[in-house]
Design an enzyme around this catalytic site. Structure first.
Site, short mmCIF file in Angstrom:
data_model
loop_
_atom_site.label_atom_id
_atom_site.label_comp_id
_atom_site.label_asym_id
_atom_site.label_seq_id
_atom_site.Cartn_x
_atom_site.Cartn_y
_atom_site.Cartn_z
CB CYS A 165 37.28 27.76 45.45
SG CYS A 165 39.03 28.12 45.49
CG HIS A 195 40.86 32.87 45.31
ND1 HIS A 195 41.23 33.47 43.99
CD2 HIS A 195 40.55 31.73 45.15
CE1 HIS A 195 41.46 32.16 43.29
NE2 HIS A 195 41.00 31.00 44.11
CE1 TYR A 242 44.73 32.89 44.08
CE2 TYR A 242 44.14 31.18 45.37
CZ TYR A 242 44.42 31.57 44.07
OH TYR A 242 44.25 30.78 43.15
#
Length: 418
Positions: A165, A195, A242
């Site tokens: 990520c 996230h 997130y």
């Protein structure tokens, strides 16, 4: 090394290619193959990829194909960046959960579950072709969301895989700029799930600077992650963007009900980008690509691939097996933490105990991810419903029941078991 990008027709791809071209000394790519089922996109993206490589004087051969077997045959590494159903499916993921008062988002909540159900079977099929046709020691690097669930699916199936990520590298670059140092001088205590992460420590050349950064720049950080200053001060750490879906769920739902979906904005950007890629003189990534998302994706991908291939043993944030790192999770859970990257894969560094405030949410979402993976692999309405019921953003019988019916209706063309 032959590097294959599955989902190579993505408008993201020139960002990746730019990194491969610039960082050629780190990653010895001799052939770059873009694989995508969308034959209309491939010549546009492949053309600009070829020109970017040439502009940097990179000697690798660049080609593209719709044939997965041809693309992965003999590959030393395969990078996955696919989106099953395209932006149209994403747009639906971001809208139908709102009918039940739940956040519509492509990686979490009911929409994230829908994406996992569509994606995991496709990724596992691709991985089996990689196992059969790629080099015996080939690595799969997954950038496909939801990264945590997809990476766990790959690892459970015995594949040589690491999840990636760009959130962590984005923060690393931010701190490097703030303190006027090279990115390599910045390390972070970044922990959680994909996230669902927090940064509770930042070191610049070994000196802890997070408290200083929060004291001097908390308003700026608040604006970047779209969360209130008092919340950040209370936490004493920086939550990823997130986490606003959890900490401010109802506020976000109201926002989403009164503005166009992110998918519609991205689809518009993609149309513009593809028009730009069609320009035979374009030999660099356009500025518009920065607004598409995925900042520093190329650096993260190249760094991870280079360290896996060369077995350098450096530390990077990756999605890996827990293996006791967070004692309150099962060993086979997939977490996102700093890890030592070597020829045998990624091994998480030991970490300090996690506060109950974060541990509770991590454990809750991990349980959901396990159920989501079972639903993606085995199918069945009951499994989908249990995953819905387990998600902390859903968690009520009537709501989970209704969302399950909506998900199945919206995705009947993608789920073979329906």
């Amino acid at each position: 090394m032959k590097l294959t990008v599955v989902g190579g027709g993505s408008t993201y791809t020139p960002e990746l290619v730019d990194g491969i071209a610039r960082l050629r000394d780190r990653l010895p790519v001799t052939e770059l193959v873009l694989v995508d089922p969308d034959a209309s996109r491939l010549p546009l993206v492949g053309g600009v990829a070829t020109r970017i490589m040439a502009a940097h004087g990179h000697p690798a051969k660049v080609r593209w194909t719709t044939d997965l077997d041809d693309g992965v045959a003999g590959a030393g590494a395969v990078l996955l960046q696919l989106r099953v159903g395209g932006q149209a499916a994403r747009n639906r993921d971001e809208t139908w959960p709102l009918e039940c008062g739940c956040v519509g988002q492509e990686t979490t909540g009911a929409g994230g579950l829908a994406k996992a159900l569509r994606t995991v079977p496709v990724v596992l099929d691709i991985a089996e072709r990689v196992r059969a046709l790629a080099a015996p020691d080939a690595w799969i690097v997954d950038f496909t969301n939801p990264v945590g669930i997809v990476t766990r699916a790959l690892l459970d199936a015995g594949h040589r895989a690491v999840g990636l990520c760009n959130v962590a590298i984005g923060f690393q670059r931010r701190f490097a700029k703030q303190f006027g140092v090279a990115p390599e001088s910045v390390t972070m205590d970044h922990f959680g799930l994909n996230h669902l992460t927090w940064i509770r420590g930042v070191q610049v050349d070994g000196r802890e600077v997070l408290a200083q950064s929060l004291a001097e720049h908390v308003e700026e950080i608040s604006e970047e992650i779209e969360m209130p200053v008092p919340l950040i001060k209370q936490l004493g750490m920086i939550p990823s963007y997130y986490l606003r879906y959890y900490y401010q769920h109802d506020v976000v739902v109201e926002e989403l009900r009164h503005k166009p979906s992110r998918a519609s904005a991205v689809a518009d950007m993609e149309r513009q980008l593809l028009e730009m890629y069609a320009d035979p003189t374009l030999d660099h990534k356009p500025e518009l690509l920065a607004k598409r998302g995925g900042a520093f994706y190329s650096e993260a991908a190249v760094n991870l691939l280079a360290s896996l291939v060369a077995g350098t043993g450096d530390v990077q944030v990756a999605n890996v097996r827990n293996n006791g790192t967070m004692p309150f999770l099962a060993d086979d859970a997939v977490i996102e933490v700093p890890a030592v990257i070597g020829a045998d894969g990624a091994a998480p560094l030991p970490m300090a105990p996690v506060s109950p405030l974060q541990a509770g949410l991590i454990a809750h979402v991990t349980a959901y991810e396990q159920l989501a993976l079972e639903a993606a692999v085995h199918g069945g309405r009951g499994r989908v419903f249990e995953a819905m019921l387990a998600h902390p953003l859903i968690g009520q019988y009537d709501r989970a029941d209704r969302l399950t019916d909506l998900l199945l209706s919206e995705n009947k063309d993608f789920l073979a078991w329906i």
